[in-house]
Design a protein around this motif. Structure first.
Motif, short mmCIF file in Angstrom:
data_model
loop_
_atom_site.label_atom_id
_atom_site.label_comp_id
_atom_site.label_asym_id
_atom_site.label_seq_id
_atom_site.Cartn_x
_atom_site.Cartn_y
_atom_site.Cartn_z
N HIS A 132 0.82 -1.20 0.00
CA HIS A 132 0.00 0.00 0.00
C HIS A 132 0.87 1.26 0.00
CE1 HIS A 132 1.03 -0.70 4.20
NE2 HIS A 132 0.80 0.59 4.42
N GLN A 133 0.31 2.33 -0.56
CA GLN A 133 0.94 3.65 -0.60
C GLN A 133 2.32 3.60 -1.25
OE1 GLN A 133 0.94 5.13 3.43
NE2 GLN A 133 -1.25 5.50 3.42
N GLN A 134 2.41 2.91 -2.38
CA GLN A 134 3.66 2.83 -3.12
C GLN A 134 3.58 3.51 -4.49
OE1 GLN A 134 6.58 1.42 -1.95
NE2 GLN A 134 5.48 1.29 -0.01
N ASP A 135 2.45 4.14 -4.80
CA ASP A 135 2.24 4.79 -6.10
C ASP A 135 2.37 3.80 -7.26
OD1 ASP A 135 1.93 7.17 -4.72
OD2 ASP A 135 4.04 7.75 -4.94
N ILE A 136 1.92 2.58 -7.03
CA ILE A 136 1.97 1.54 -8.06
C ILE A 136 0.87 1.80 -9.07
CG2 ILE A 136 1.76 -0.95 -8.47
CD1 ILE A 136 2.80 -1.37 -5.62
N GLU A 137 1.18 1.64 -10.35
CA GLU A 137 0.22 1.90 -11.41
C GLU A 137 -0.16 0.64 -12.19
OE1 GLU A 137 1.13 5.17 -13.93
OE2 GLU A 137 2.00 6.39 -12.32
N LEU A 161 3.03 -10.77 -9.39
CA LEU A 161 2.63 -11.41 -8.14
C LEU A 161 2.09 -12.81 -8.37
CD1 LEU A 161 0.93 -8.39 -6.32
CD2 LEU A 161 3.14 -9.40 -5.81
N ASP A 162 1.38 -13.01 -9.47
CA ASP A 162 0.79 -14.33 -9.72
C ASP A 162 1.85 -15.36 -10.10
OD1 ASP A 162 1.40 -12.99 -12.02
OD2 ASP A 162 -0.24 -13.87 -13.19
N ARG A 163 3.08 -14.96 -10.42
CA ARG A 163 4.14 -15.90 -10.74
C ARG A 163 5.14 -16.06 -9.61
NH1 ARG A 163 7.41 -14.16 -14.08
NH2 ARG A 163 6.73 -12.01 -14.40
N LEU A 166 -3.19 -3.74 -1.52
CA LEU A 166 -2.77 -2.83 -2.59
C LEU A 166 -3.52 -1.51 -2.52
CD1 LEU A 166 -2.59 -5.35 -5.57
CD2 LEU A 166 -0.67 -4.12 -4.57
N GLN A 167 -4.00 -1.12 -1.36
CA GLN A 167 -4.79 0.10 -1.24
C GLN A 167 -3.92 1.35 -1.37
OE1 GLN A 167 -4.25 -2.06 1.19
NE2 GLN A 167 -4.06 -1.10 3.19
N ASN A 168 -4.57 2.43 -1.75
CA ASN A 168 -3.95 3.75 -1.88
C ASN A 168 -2.79 3.74 -2.87
OD1 ASN A 168 -3.57 6.44 -1.49
ND2 ASN A 168 -2.94 6.32 0.64
N ASN A 169 -3.08 3.26 -4.09
CA ASN A 169 -2.13 3.32 -5.19
C ASN A 169 -2.81 3.99 -6.37
OD1 ASN A 169 0.49 1.90 -4.40
ND2 ASN A 169 -1.02 0.39 -3.75
N LEU A 170 -2.27 3.79 -7.56
CA LEU A 170 -2.82 4.39 -8.78
C LEU A 170 -3.16 3.31 -9.80
CD1 LEU A 170 -0.25 7.32 -9.08
CD2 LEU A 170 -2.57 7.47 -8.20
N LEU A 216 -8.17 -3.39 -2.62
CA LEU A 216 -7.82 -2.45 -3.69
C LEU A 216 -8.49 -1.10 -3.47
CD1 LEU A 216 -8.08 -4.86 -6.75
CD2 LEU A 216 -6.01 -3.67 -5.99
N ALA A 217 -8.69 -0.72 -2.22
CA ALA A 217 -9.33 0.56 -1.92
C ALA A 217 -8.43 1.72 -2.34
CB ALA A 217 -9.64 0.65 -0.43
#
Length: 472
Positions: free
Chosen positions: A29-34, A39-41, A51-55, A73-74
């Motif tokens: 969370h809060q990593q500015d991921i877009e 992850l699935d691999r 994964l909340q608070n990203n883009l 995913l909030a």
């Protein structure tokens, strides 16, 4: 743009000894991921994913997470619920404060038979008429929606009028998608205008080649204004503050584009602030001047004492190094005329009062106080410069003439010595300085001068006969 990298996941997996293949929970969370990727691999055993608070604009690359139970995913930019059919164990999905406007995409969660909780608070679809009734009827496996438990009677009522509710929801979706297309077009035009404005704000942007010497075209009002802003930094700063004020106070619609624009604006301001705070690299410190003079330097600001041991002919430097600092962070360099100690990259240098032997010097550190002790023996054969006082010219009296003349036969640079005749020397008997005392005798008396020998009155006319034996 921030990407999900292996290093990022390992840093977030400290509780799992940085192993990612067996990781069951990860918080990004809060990593500015877009974008969701890898992850699935890399983390097939994931059960909880934050994964909340990203883009993040889309739900993707999570279909292989068969054991995933909770996905948060909030506070992202998601508009459609999709690509979750492969998450067979999904029990809780949190999409709070996103941009889900296609309410019909909720039906893709029918394949997640273990789904029990769903959160859609803060999405545009929650304002649709018949929103809750549609979701409850479309997902019969749900137990709770937006934190409110679904009763049995509510589920029965929702299933009875499902066709009418679906028709109304479809109409509202079409209206929303039309407005959404207009918002995207407006955001595109606004972005193009901002880019054009940035180009115009650049100093000297007037469409002319400034290397053209013969260009004598008159200066326009716009170019004149740009030149004045460049020459007057105060006006430029005020203009920047005005644009900043307009950016935050101008009302705009809550869309993924506006949220992304605000994020990029803040990121640009942060980078500009960090760039302004960047310190210029310090010039290398001068340890020895160009003329060879050694300087005294104390960068670590340590107390020290420099003493001379005359008895052992050594110079001792006691440097009060930090007590709990590791010795590997200390570097010692002893030269004939100075000593240099590097403490955690900071230099301590002192000029020595005399020349020393670097090869015979020793460095010791106290285990109790941490002080560093340098013992430097002084160099042998040191030349000491002394001032000599010239003696006045020697004069003597001429025996014959009675006048004064110089002794020309004696050289001035030969020292004059006084010699004693060896025949005149008398050895001193040290054994008879103190009279010996017999054990039978009393206390030692002061020595008295021996009496003169008495005159023998019978020696006159006495003849020694050799046949007569001597008296004993």
């Amino acid at each position: 743009m921030v990407y999900i990298t292996e290093d990022l996941i390992r840093r977030r997996a400290e509780h799992n000894e940085c192993e990612i293949y067996s990781l069951e929970e990860v918080s990004l969370h809060q990593q500015d991921i877009e974008r969701i990727e890898h992850l699935d691999r890399w983390c097939r055993e994931l059960r909880i994913l934050y994964l909340q608070n990203n883009l993040i604009p889309r739900i993707e690359n999570v279909g292989r997470l068969k054991k995933l139970e909770y996905l948060n995913l909030a506070l992202n930019n998601i508009e459609v619920i999709e690509n979750l059919e492969g998450c067979e164990s999904l029990q809780k999905l949190d999409l709070t404060v996103n941009f889900v406007g296609r309410l019909s995409s909720v039906e893709s969660l029918r394949h997640n038979i273990h789904l029990r909780e769903l959160f859609l608070v803060g999405n545009p679809c929650t304002r649709f008429e018949g929103y809750r009734q549609f979701v409850v009827a479309a997902l019969p496996q749900l137990k709770s929606l937006d934190g409110t438990e679904i009763s049995r009677s509510e589920r029965i009522r929702a299933s009875q009028g499902l066709e009418e509710v679906r028709r109304r929801v479809a109409e509202q979706e079409q209206e929303y998608l039309r407005r959404r297309a207009e918002e995207k077009e407006e955001a595109r035009r606004k972005e193009a205008g901002v880019e054009e404005e940035k180009k115009e704000r650049k100093p000297g942007f007037d469409g002319r080649w400034y290397t053209d010497i013969n260009n004598t075209a008159p200066e326009s009002e716009e170019n004149k204004e740009n030149r004045e802003l460049k020459e007057n930094p105060k006006n430029l700063e005020e203009d920047e503050e005005q644009r900043e004020r307009e950016f935050w106070h101008t009302p705009c619609s809550f869309t993924p584009e506006s949220r992304l624009e605000a994020h990029r604006h803040l990121e640009e301001k942060r980078r500009a602030k960090e760039k302004g705070k960047e310190k210029k690299p310090k010039a290398p410190r001068t340890l020895i001047t160009a003329d060879g003079r050694v300087l005294n330097i104390n960068e670590p600001k340590l107390d020290f004492s420099l003493t001379e041991d005359e008895e052992n002919n050594t110079i001792i430097l006691d440097l009060e190094v930090y007590r709990h600092m590791d010795t590997s962070l200390i570097d010692v360099d002893v030269q004939p005329s100075y000593a240099r100690v590097t403490v955690k990259g900071k230099i301590f240098q002192v000029v020595l009062p005399a020349e020393v032997k670097p090869d015979s010097s020793t460095a010791q550190r106290s285990q109790t106080t941490g002080h560093l002790l340098l013992t430097m023996p002084r160099a042998e054969g040191e030349i000491k410069v002394t001032k000599t006082i010239p003696s006045p010219p020697r004069v003597c009296q001429n025996r014959r003439g009675g006048g004064l003349s110089e002794d020309n036969q004696r050289k001035n640079n030969v020292p004059e010595r006084l010699e004693v005749d060896p025949s005149k020397r008398t050895a001193v008997d040290l054994a008879n300085i103190v009279p010996r005392q017999s054990a039978k005798e009393g206390p030692m008396e002061a020595s008295r001068p021996a009496p003169p020998p008495a005159e023998d009155h019978f020696s006159e006319g006495f003849v020694d006969d050799p046949d007569v034996p001597p008296l004993i």
